[in-house]
Motif scaffolding. Sequence first.
Motif, PDB file in Angstrom:
ATOM      1  N   VAL A 110      40.800  29.195   6.213  1.00 48.39           N
ATOM      2  CA  VAL A 110      41.079  27.779   6.415  1.00 48.39           C
ATOM      3  C   VAL A 110      41.256  27.067   5.073  1.00 48.39           C
ATOM      4  N   ALA A 111      40.412  27.405   4.094  1.00 49.52           N
ATOM      5  CA  ALA A 111      40.473  26.739   2.787  1.00 49.52           C
ATOM      6  C   ALA A 111      41.845  26.912   2.141  1.00 49.52           C
ATOM      7  N   LYS A 112      42.386  28.109   2.194  1.00 47.87           N
ATOM      8  CA  LYS A 112      43.716  28.366   1.628  1.00 47.87           C
ATOM      9  C   LYS A 112      44.786  27.582   2.393  1.00 47.87           C
ATOM     10  N   ALA A 113      44.676  27.585   3.722  1.00 48.49           N
ATOM     11  CA  ALA A 113      45.657  26.885   4.542  1.00 48.49           C
ATOM     12  C   ALA A 113      45.674  25.385   4.248  1.00 48.49           C
ATOM     13  N   VAL A 114      44.491  24.800   4.084  1.00 43.32           N
ATOM     14  CA  VAL A 114      44.393  23.369   3.794  1.00 43.32           C
ATOM     15  C   VAL A 114      45.034  23.039   2.447  1.00 43.32           C
ATOM     16  N   TYR A 115      44.745  23.858   1.433  1.00 44.01           N
ATOM     17  CA  TYR A 115      45.352  23.621   0.115  1.00 44.01           C
ATOM     18  C   TYR A 115      46.868  23.713   0.184  1.00 44.01           C
ATOM     19  N   GLU A 116      47.359  24.782   0.801  1.00 41.95           N
ATOM     20  CA  GLU A 116      48.809  24.973   0.848  1.00 41.95           C
ATOM     21  C   GLU A 116      49.485  23.888   1.680  1.00 41.95           C
ATOM     22  N   GLY A 117      48.819  23.439   2.756  1.00 41.95           N
ATOM     23  CA  GLY A 117      49.369  22.354   3.545  1.00 41.95           C
ATOM     24  C   GLY A 117      49.462  21.073   2.740  1.00 41.95           C
ATOM     25  N   CYS A 118      48.419  20.800   1.961  1.00 37.37           N
ATOM     26  CA  CYS A 118      48.416  19.639   1.072  1.00 37.37           C
ATOM     27  C   CYS A 118      49.595  19.698   0.105  1.00 37.37           C
ATOM     28  N   GLN A 119      49.774  20.862  -0.544  1.00 33.07           N
ATOM     29  CA  GLN A 119      50.859  21.014  -1.514  1.00 33.07           C
ATOM     30  C   GLN A 119      52.224  20.906  -0.847  1.00 33.07           C
ATOM     31  N   ALA A 120      52.376  21.502   0.345  1.00 34.89           N
ATOM     32  CA  ALA A 120      53.649  21.434   1.059  1.00 34.89           C
ATOM     33  C   ALA A 120      53.977  19.995   1.442  1.00 34.89           C
ATOM     34  N   GLY A 121      52.965  19.240   1.872  1.00 35.72           N
ATOM     35  CA  GLY A 121      53.184  17.839   2.218  1.00 35.72           C
ATOM     36  C   GLY A 121      53.646  17.027   1.023  1.00 35.72           C
ATOM     37  N   ILE A 122      52.999  17.243  -0.125  1.00 36.28           N
ATOM     38  CA  ILE A 122      53.379  16.535  -1.354  1.00 36.28           C
ATOM     39  C   ILE A 122      54.790  16.933  -1.783  1.00 36.28           C
TER      40      ILE A 122
END
Length: 318
Positions: A291-303
């Motif tokens: 989950v931690a990796k997914a949250v980070y990557e989702g944050c970066q993809a959104g930005i």
Amino acid sequence: MKRNMKNPQCLKGDKMEKVIIIGAGPAGISAALYAARGNLEPLVIHYGAGALEKAEKIENYYGLEKPLSGGELFERGLQQAKDLGVRILEAQVLGMGGFDTFEVHTTAGTFESESVILATGSRRRTPGIPGIKEFEGKGVSYCAVCDAFFYRGKEVAVLGNSDFALHEAEELANLASGVTIYTDGREPEFSREHPIAVNTMKIQAIEGENHVEGLRLQSDVVSQESGEIQESFMPADGVFVALGTAGSSEIARQMGAELTEKGNIKVDEKMASTIPGLFAAGDCTGGLLQVAKAVYEGCQAGISAIQYVRGRKSVSEN
């Protein structure tokens, strides 16, 4: 013209989406939260919790007072996004196309968007049917849009029992001489009527010499002479695997995005794929399935989606 979210359609003259996020797990919702705060008014399309639903207990994630099930975390994420004004649509994504902008085809209609973030989880396992692995690239394919041209005027089979399989079969029907959907013993789960032939017999194997020549099927008929279940052979020049729903890798492949050797979506440090405007986050990019990796990557993809859309606007204004 406003969309009816119970049966949303991207009609001619409708406002184009700035970003569509496919998937509503930790990666997809994290991307949506950042995209919403960046004023992109994201549309999240999902078809259930996916792999997260199978997680009985999550306790190694920051900020949790007590362990949560994957289903509980999924629902919390959805509610958090809704509270921020993110639009959530539950529909099955069937495929994607477009040029310069993206067309996302779903069971609820087709949507056009300037950018797309793929976050539907990791690649599905290949079914354990003898011959599938052996004939990959020799008649077994996972993308009708990519490979339909090679089967013009030929007989092809589509393996699956859902709307995703039906969508792939209809793509192939435009070029192939004949198309049959094989459900491998499963009950068909199509949401609409269609003219495509369907065979529900169990598949014993995919056979051929140097290339696919057909499918060996097991019928329910028992031979009166031997007492054994009879088999039949159905000729086919190609087999297209379309089990379940379209995953991130399948969608990326349809667009021509590059995949890794393991079948994950190849992205850079900004979660950008090799197709401009197409981003990916979470399990579909490989690495740790956490989950931690997914949250980070989702944050970066959104930005990154925010930067991409703003960049398009700046270019169009100059």
